[in-house]
Scaffold this motif. Structure first.
Motif, PDB file in Angstrom:
ATOM      1  N   GLU A  89       0.831  -1.201   0.000  1.00 28.53           N
ATOM      2  CA  GLU A  89       0.000   0.000   0.000  1.00 28.53           C
ATOM      3  C   GLU A  89       0.863   1.248   0.000  1.00 28.53           C
ATOM      4  OE1 GLU A  89      -3.240   0.504  -0.303  1.00 28.53           O
ATOM      5  OE2 GLU A  89      -3.592  -1.639  -0.588  1.00 28.53           O
ATOM      6  N   GLU A  90       1.919   1.266   0.837  1.00 24.04           N
ATOM      7  CA  GLU A  90       2.819   2.416   0.883  1.00 24.04           C
ATOM      8  C   GLU A  90       3.555   2.582  -0.445  1.00 24.04           C
ATOM      9  OE1 GLU A  90       2.533   0.117   3.031  1.00 24.04           O
ATOM     10  OE2 GLU A  90       2.232   0.943   5.050  1.00 24.04           O
ATOM     11  N   ALA A  91       3.934   1.457  -1.050  1.00 21.52           N
ATOM     12  CA  ALA A  91       4.615   1.521  -2.344  1.00 21.52           C
ATOM     13  C   ALA A  91       3.701   2.087  -3.418  1.00 21.52           C
ATOM     14  CB  ALA A  91       5.091   0.123  -2.745  1.00 21.52           C
ATOM     15  N   LEU A  92       2.414   1.673  -3.410  1.00 16.95           N
ATOM     16  CA  LEU A  92       1.460   2.184  -4.386  1.00 16.95           C
ATOM     17  C   LEU A  92       1.282   3.693  -4.231  1.00 16.95           C
ATOM     18  CD1 LEU A  92      -0.238   0.777  -6.614  1.00 16.95           C
ATOM     19  CD2 LEU A  92      -2.176   0.859  -5.040  1.00 16.95           C
ATOM     20  N   GLU A  93       1.255   4.177  -2.982  1.00 13.26           N
ATOM     21  CA  GLU A  93       1.157   5.610  -2.727  1.00 13.26           C
ATOM     22  C   GLU A  93       2.385   6.342  -3.251  1.00 13.26           C
ATOM     23  OE1 GLU A  93      -1.202   7.696  -1.170  1.00 13.26           O
ATOM     24  OE2 GLU A  93      -2.497   5.988  -1.600  1.00 13.26           O
ATOM     25  N   ALA A  94       3.583   5.739  -3.087  1.00 19.69           N
ATOM     26  CA  ALA A  94       4.808   6.372  -3.573  1.00 19.69           C
ATOM     27  C   ALA A  94       4.803   6.489  -5.092  1.00 19.69           C
ATOM     28  CB  ALA A  94       6.021   5.566  -3.109  1.00 19.69           C
ATOM     29  N   PHE A  95       4.344   5.441  -5.809  1.00 16.77           N
ATOM     30  CA  PHE A  95       4.257   5.509  -7.267  1.00 16.77           C
ATOM     31  C   PHE A  95       3.244   6.565  -7.702  1.00 16.77           C
ATOM     32  CE2 PHE A  95       5.467   0.784  -7.114  1.00 16.77           C
ATOM     33  CZ  PHE A  95       6.824   1.092  -7.193  1.00 16.77           C
ATOM     34  N   LYS A  96       2.141   6.697  -6.961  1.00 16.35           N
ATOM     35  CA  LYS A  96       1.130   7.688  -7.294  1.00 16.35           C
ATOM     36  C   LYS A  96       1.693   9.102  -7.157  1.00 16.35           C
ATOM     37  CE  LYS A  96      -2.215   8.572  -4.413  1.00 16.35           C
ATOM     38  NZ  LYS A  96      -3.458   8.434  -3.602  1.00 16.35           N
ATOM     39  N   PHE A  97       2.417   9.365  -6.060  1.00 21.25           N
ATOM     40  CA  PHE A  97       2.992  10.699  -5.877  1.00 21.25           C
ATOM     41  C   PHE A  97       4.101  10.967  -6.892  1.00 21.25           C
ATOM     42  CE2 PHE A  97       1.058  10.519  -1.618  1.00 21.25           C
ATOM     43  CZ  PHE A  97       0.470  11.773  -1.599  1.00 21.25           C
ATOM     44  N   SER A  98       4.760   9.908  -7.330  1.00 22.41           N
ATOM     45  CA  SER A  98       5.763  10.080  -8.378  1.00 22.41           C
ATOM     46  C   SER A  98       5.119  10.600  -9.650  1.00 22.41           C
ATOM     47  CB  SER A  98       6.459   8.743  -8.654  1.00 22.41           C
ATOM     48  OG  SER A  98       7.386   8.876  -9.729  1.00 22.41           O
ATOM     49  N   LEU A  99       3.922  10.056  -9.976  1.00 22.94           N
ATOM     50  CA  LEU A  99       3.198  10.532 -11.158  1.00 22.94           C
ATOM     51  C   LEU A  99       2.643  11.927 -10.956  1.00 22.94           C
ATOM     52  CD1 LEU A  99       1.349   7.244 -12.152  1.00 22.94           C
ATOM     53  CD2 LEU A  99       3.178   8.387 -13.436  1.00 22.94           C
ATOM     54  N   ILE A 100       2.288  12.263  -9.739  1.00 18.70           N
ATOM     55  CA  ILE A 100       1.807  13.621  -9.466  1.00 18.70           C
ATOM     56  C   ILE A 100       2.933  14.627  -9.692  1.00 18.70           C
ATOM     57  CG2 ILE A 100       0.997  15.165  -7.642  1.00 18.70           C
ATOM     58  CD1 ILE A 100      -0.564  12.788  -6.495  1.00 18.70           C
ATOM     59  N   LYS A 101       4.140  14.283  -9.257  1.00 14.08           N
ATOM     60  CA  LYS A 101       5.286  15.179  -9.466  1.00 14.08           C
ATOM     61  C   LYS A 101       5.612  15.323 -10.958  1.00 14.08           C
ATOM     62  CE  LYS A 101       6.668  16.342  -5.271  1.00 14.08           C
ATOM     63  NZ  LYS A 101       6.859  17.754  -4.848  1.00 14.08           N
TER      64      LYS A 101
END
Length: 258
Positions: A89-101
């Motif tokens: 779950e934490e990894a999925l959040e990190a990938f999502k914020f990577s796309l936001i950046k």
């Protein structure tokens, strides 16, 4: 400095990651080159050299970088490390914020879609991840409950001590009331004795007058009558002194009886 920069690049390019870590640290310490690019390359060197904690710490400092590409890829690589630790779950959040950046980061998009699809196909893995978090939370709650029980027990012991103290005060109060009651009874008894004594003396005075009348009737000489009266007075004095030896008032508490 240029030679140090070139050496660091060559170390990473040749997959000599341990040497690459050392070379990039030299750039930062000796030449004070700590640009986001150098720090990111150091994080990659840590990651490939299996220094996971150092890598995560380095990427975490870069996710707020003004360089959106560095920030995006720092989120992406941090997500890879989290996924390797089964923190999905934490990894999925990190990938999502990577796309936001950086929405153009195709590596982060691929990782996000791959992990999201895998979690849909393996819901038990996501459940296990949540159960692991729940177990940690449960352990924390159990530890907190134990601390609360210890505190409650301590409070109960404290309350018991206060109860004992209150009981001692109650006993002292009862003892004082008992003593005061006994003192009142003693005082009443003494007053009764004095009243009885006065009554007895009054009766003796009457008897004395009656005896004087009888002595006159017996035609005794004045000397004989005086001797009889003196004997009666002496006996009466002894009677008074004997009855007044008893205390008529109870001594105050804390003071000597004498």
């Amino acid at each position: 400095m240029n030679k140090a920069i070139k050496t660091a690049k060559e170390s990473y390019a040749s997959a000599a990651y341990e040497k690459s870590v050392a070379d990039h640290l030299i750039l930062m310490s000796d030449f004070e080159i700590d640009s986001p690019e150098v720090q990111f390359n150091l994080g990659l060197s840590y990651m490939n050299n299996d220094q996971r904690e150092e890598a995560q710490r380095t990427f975490t400092t870069l996710i707020s970088s003004a360089n959106k590409y560095i920030a995006s890829f720092s989120f992406n690589h941090n997500g890879i490390l989290l996924a390797q630790d089964q923190q999905y779950e934490e990894a999925l959040e990190a990938f999502k914020f990577s796309l936001i950046k950086d929405p153009s980061n195709e590596a982060a998009r691929y990782n996000y879609e791959l992990l999201a699809r895998w979690l849909e196909e393996n819901p038990d893995q996501n459940q296990q991840d949540q159960e692991g978090e729940n177990d940690e939370n449960q352990d924390d709650q159990e530890n907190q409950d134990q601390e609360d029980q210890k505190q409650d027990k301590s409070d109960e012991n404290k309350k018991d001590g206060e109860g004992d103290e209150q009981t001692n005060e109650d006993e002292a109060s009862k003892s004082e009331q008992k003593e005061d009651k006994e003192g009142q009874q003693s005082k009443e008894e003494s007053e009764n004795k004095e009243s009885n004594l006065e009554s007895d003396l009054s009766d003796r005075e009457k008897a004395k007058e009656q005896l004087k009348e009888r002595l006159k009737e017996m035609n005794l000489t004045p000397e004989q009558a005086a001797q009889i009266l003196e004997a009666m007075n002496a006996a009466e004095l002894r009677y008074i002194q004997q009855n007044r030896k008893n205390p008529t008032k109870r001594p105050e508490r804390g003071l000597p009886e004498w």
